[in-house]
Design an enzyme around this catalytic site. Structure first.
Site, PDB file in Angstrom:
ATOM      1  N   ASN A 178       9.443   4.692  -0.616  1.00 26.22           N
ATOM      2  CA  ASN A 178       9.615   5.438   0.636  1.00 26.22           C
ATOM      3  C   ASN A 178      11.045   5.960   0.788  1.00 26.22           C
ATOM      4  OD1 ASN A 178       7.016   5.411   1.448  1.00 26.22           O
ATOM      5  ND2 ASN A 178       7.249   3.940   3.112  1.00 26.22           N
ATOM      6  N   GLU A 216       0.856  -1.196   0.000  1.00 29.41           N
ATOM      7  CA  GLU A 216       0.000   0.000   0.000  1.00 29.41           C
ATOM      8  C   GLU A 216       0.886   1.237   0.000  1.00 29.41           C
ATOM      9  OE1 GLU A 216       0.006   2.073   2.775  1.00 29.41           O
ATOM     10  OE2 GLU A 216       1.331   0.799   3.947  1.00 29.41           O
ATOM     11  N   PHE A 217       0.316   2.335  -0.495  1.00 28.53           N
ATOM     12  CA  PHE A 217       1.072   3.592  -0.551  1.00 28.53           C
ATOM     13  C   PHE A 217       0.268   4.720   0.088  1.00 28.53           C
ATOM     14  CE2 PHE A 217       2.357   0.906  -4.098  1.00 28.53           C
ATOM     15  CZ  PHE A 217       3.731   0.844  -3.920  1.00 28.53           C
ATOM     16  N   LEU A 218      -0.505   4.371   1.124  1.00 25.10           N
ATOM     17  CA  LEU A 218      -1.425   5.347   1.713  1.00 25.10           C
ATOM     18  C   LEU A 218      -0.673   6.392   2.539  1.00 25.10           C
ATOM     19  CD1 LEU A 218      -4.129   2.844   3.053  1.00 25.10           C
ATOM     20  CD2 LEU A 218      -3.931   3.855   0.767  1.00 25.10           C
ATOM     21  N   CYS A 248       6.210   5.487   9.171  1.00 24.92           N
ATOM     22  CA  CYS A 248       6.690   4.700   8.017  1.00 24.92           C
ATOM     23  C   CYS A 248       8.096   5.027   7.524  1.00 24.92           C
ATOM     24  CB  CYS A 248       5.715   4.846   6.861  1.00 24.92           C
ATOM     25  SG  CYS A 248       4.150   4.057   7.240  1.00 24.92           S
ATOM     26  N   LYS A 308       2.416  15.447  10.987  1.00 27.09           N
ATOM     27  CA  LYS A 308       2.120  16.357   9.872  1.00 27.09           C
ATOM     28  C   LYS A 308       0.657  16.756  10.040  1.00 27.09           C
ATOM     29  CE  LYS A 308       0.631  12.791   6.628  1.00 27.09           C
ATOM     30  NZ  LYS A 308       0.698  12.251   5.293  1.00 27.09           N
ATOM     31  N   LYS A 353       7.964  -0.984  -2.512  1.00 31.02           N
ATOM     32  CA  LYS A 353       7.485  -0.151  -1.407  1.00 31.02           C
ATOM     33  C   LYS A 353       8.666   0.551  -0.720  1.00 31.02           C
ATOM     34  CE  LYS A 353       5.116   1.536   1.971  1.00 31.02           C
ATOM     35  NZ  LYS A 353       3.946   1.267   2.701  1.00 31.02           N
TER      36      LYS A 353
HETATM   37  C1  UDX Z   1       4.411   7.831   3.799  1.00 34.17           C
HETATM   38  C2  UDX Z   1       4.343   7.624   2.284  1.00 34.17           C
HETATM   39  O1  UDX Z   1       4.109   8.880   1.654  1.00 34.17           O
HETATM   40  C3  UDX Z   1       3.244   6.630   1.927  1.00 34.17           C
HETATM   41  O2  UDX Z   1       3.246   6.368   0.520  1.00 34.17           O
HETATM   42  C4  UDX Z   1       3.489   5.334   2.689  1.00 34.17           C
HETATM   43  O3  UDX Z   1       2.472   4.388   2.409  1.00 34.17           O
HETATM   44  C5  UDX Z   1       3.564   5.598   4.179  1.00 34.17           C
HETATM   45  O4  UDX Z   1       4.579   6.588   4.454  1.00 34.17           O
HETATM   46  P1  UDX Z   1       2.990   9.237   5.578  1.00 34.17           P
HETATM   47  O5  UDX Z   1       3.884   8.633   6.611  1.00 34.17           O
HETATM   48  O6  UDX Z   1       1.531   9.282   5.815  1.00 34.17           O
HETATM   49  O7  UDX Z   1       3.181   8.458   4.182  1.00 34.17           O
HETATM   50  O8  UDX Z   1       3.486  10.723   5.406  1.00 34.17           O
HETATM   51  P2  UDX Z   1       4.051  11.639   4.249  1.00 34.17           P
HETATM   52  O9  UDX Z   1       2.976  12.498   3.728  1.00 34.17           O
HETATM   53  O10 UDX Z   1       4.836  10.868   3.268  1.00 34.17           O
HETATM   54  O11 UDX Z   1       5.024  12.583   5.098  1.00 34.17           O
HETATM   55  C6  UDX Z   1       6.116  12.024   5.829  1.00 34.17           C
HETATM   56  C7  UDX Z   1       6.840  13.102   6.588  1.00 34.17           C
HETATM   57  O12 UDX Z   1       7.513  13.975   5.695  1.00 34.17           O
HETATM   58  C8  UDX Z   1       5.940  13.996   7.447  1.00 34.17           C
HETATM   59  O13 UDX Z   1       6.573  14.225   8.687  1.00 34.17           O
HETATM   60  C9  UDX Z   1       5.821  15.276   6.642  1.00 34.17           C
HETATM   61  O14 UDX Z   1       5.585  16.421   7.423  1.00 34.17           O
HETATM   62  C10 UDX Z   1       7.198  15.325   5.993  1.00 34.17           C
HETATM   63  N1  UDX Z   1       7.213  16.108   4.737  1.00 34.17           N
HETATM   64  C11 UDX Z   1       6.495  15.691   3.661  1.00 34.17           C
HETATM   65  C12 UDX Z   1       7.994  17.259   4.657  1.00 34.17           C
HETATM   66  O15 UDX Z   1       8.683  17.630   5.632  1.00 34.17           O
HETATM   67  N2  UDX Z   1       8.018  17.958   3.489  1.00 34.17           N
HETATM   68  C13 UDX Z   1       7.308  17.571   2.384  1.00 34.17           C
HETATM   69  O16 UDX Z   1       7.392  18.250   1.342  1.00 34.17           O
HETATM   70  C14 UDX Z   1       6.516  16.401   2.474  1.00 34.17           C
END
Ligand code: UDX
Length: 447
Positions: free
Chosen positions: A210, A153-155, A262, A322, A206
């Site tokens: 990431n 998954e990529f959620l 993640c 976030k 995956k």
């Molecule tokens: C991530 C992957 O995006 C997703 O595909 C996978 O399935 C699970 O891990 P997620 O952990 O929900 O998802 O968060 P994500 O939106 O990727 O952000 C990760 C971290 O990076 C957060 O702390 C966010 O604040 C930070 N971030 C993200 C930044 O600092 N700058 C950005 O431009 C984007």
């Protein structure tokens, strides 16, 4: 199709189960967590996620989903069994596979006819091969046929419902034509490219995604640091970089470092299983190291700027890792608070959805009921999460409320020029006068 989700009340399991249910499948969300099951059976959600209440209502109104702790019935009534149990970080960054192994053993023990076992959890490469062996060893009747499939998954938290219903792509790793047919039928109503590959490549993809996202984030945080030190401006730099179609505009916002359950966990896991396969990963080790530096740098900056910290009030806005989620796992805000709470300073925190923290941190900070209470008479305001309500704050009112108008904006949500005009001492990430500013290094020393 008849589907069971093992780990069906967890983040991935629940969204997957409900998403498949609204696509017309009959879904059993099986889980051992009775507290979450009770909530779901009462129409309540155990997690905060945009769009999830509507999805739950739609699935339950159409009688397409059942929540149960009965694994035997779940397995026997289903053609497809998706395993979405947690694979948390174990000792030394290795993946803790205990829930996965237990789930596979239990599923195998109850299988009565052909099943497609789909591994949804993020697992080290080779897990599908291991799963096949575990199932074989635990079948009651060794003649029962089965297939094991990888379907990562990529959620993203906060966007998980739309990520599931309208995915960029669906990845399926199969080893038999029969399971390929099953998986194509499972996702036949989804309008997305389906990439069919072998199980190991599917497991690896995956980690590749990431690791790439994490690399972009550490890269831009590093460019931000150097920009600060040479008096360049990350806003201008990003305006240019994002126009380059080869680079694109996503995942380039500098910040307090990537958090959440993640990215760091998967990077550590990848580094460890790569090591077992005799592959050293210096680039990805550096990505992690760079990420850990972010919070250390922010903390050091606070300490160096707030003299006599014991007499100060610090206001921290944002606790989740976030915006758009109440998840505080591996949140940069929590890492910063843990460090700050070791000093004698008074810390007031506010987050629109996070109202509790784990002990001992919970009692070491004061929860404010509003943004303005948090800020009132503060000597320093630290923005840790980019919630929309923080972006909408009127800086004039913030200025009038604080004892000392000093903002550390780790998400660059405010306009630096406006903050300076109002008389704030304002530090963001990636421009001169910002948190990494090293006034000891004059430009003449560099040029
Ligand atoms: C991530 C992957 O995006 C997703 O595909 C996978 O399935 C699970 O891990 P997620 O952990 O929900 O998802 O968060 P994500 O939106 O990727 O952000 C990760 C971290 O990076 C957060 O702390 C966010 O604040 C930070 N971030 C993200 C930044 O600092 N700058 C950005 O431009 C984007």
């Amino acid at each position: 199709m008849k589907i069971s989700i093992i780990g069906g009340t967890g983040y991935v399991g629940l969204i997957t189960g409900l998403g498949l249910a609204v696509n017309g499948h009959d879904v059993i969300c099986m889980d051992g967590d009775s507290r979450k099951l009770n909530k779901l059976n009462n129409g309540e959600l155990p997690i905060f996620e945009e769009g999830l209440p509507k999805l739950l209502k739609e699935a339950t109104d159409r009688n397409k989903v059942v929540f149960t702790n009965n694994i035997k019935t779940a397995v026997r009534k289903s053609d497809i069994i998706l395993i979405a149990v947690g694979t948390p970080e174990g000792k030394n960054g290795d993946t803790d596979m205990s829930q996965m192994i237990l789930a596979l053993k239990l599923v195998a023990g109850y299988m009565n006819n052909y099943k497609t076992i789909v591994i949804k959890s993020t697992v080290p490469v080779g897990t599908c091969d291991m799963a096949r062996m575990i199932i074989k060893d635990n079948l009651n009747n060794p003649m029962i046929p089965f297939d094991v499939v990888s379907n990562p998954e990529f959620l993203r938290e906060g966007n998980a419902v739309s990520d599931f219903l309208k995915p960029d792509r669906i990845v399926v790793g199969v080893d038999t034509p029969k399971s390929e047919v099953v998986m194509k039928e499972l996702y036949s109503t989804f309008d997305a490219p389906m990439i069919i590959t072998d199980t190991r490549s599917s497991e690896m993809v995956k980690y590749a995604c990431n690791a790439y996202l994490a690399t972009r984030l550490s890269f831009i945080n590093e460019i931000s640091e150097i920009s600060e030190k040479v008096n360049a401006d990350i806003h201008a730099i990003l305006d240019v970089m994002k126009l380059d179609k080869r680079i694109g505009s996503h995942y380039l916002n500098p910040g307090p470092g990537f958090g959440g359950p993640c990215l760091s966990k998967d990077l550590k896991s990848l580094i460890i299983f790569a090591g077992k396969a005799n592959a050293d990963l210096p680039l990805l080790k550096a990505v992690l190291e760079r990420n850990e530096m972010q919070i250390r740098n922010i903390f050091d900056y606070v300490m160096s700027e707030l003299k006599d910290i014991g007499s100060k009030k610090i206001a921290v806005l944002g606790l989740s890792f976030k915006a758009g989620t109440n998840d505080t796992r591996n949140s940069p805000a929590i890492h910063l608070l843990e460090k700050l709470s070791d000093t004698k300073t008074r810390i007031y925190v506010y987050d629109p959805v996070v109202k509790n923290l784990e002990e001992p941190l919970h009692t070491r900070v004061a929860f404010s009921t509003s943004i303005m209470d948090t800020i009132m008479d503060a000597d320093c305001l630290i923005i840790m999460t980019e919630w929309p309500e923080f972006k909408e704050l009127e800086l004039e009112i913030v200025y009038a409320s604080m004892k000392t108008p000093f903002i550390i904006d780790t998400r660059n949500i405010f306009s630096p020029s406006k903050a300076y005009q109002l008389g704030f001492r304002y530090k963001g990430i990636g421009f001169a006068g910002s948190i990494f500013d090293n006034t000891g290094v004059a430009l003449k020393n560099i040029i």
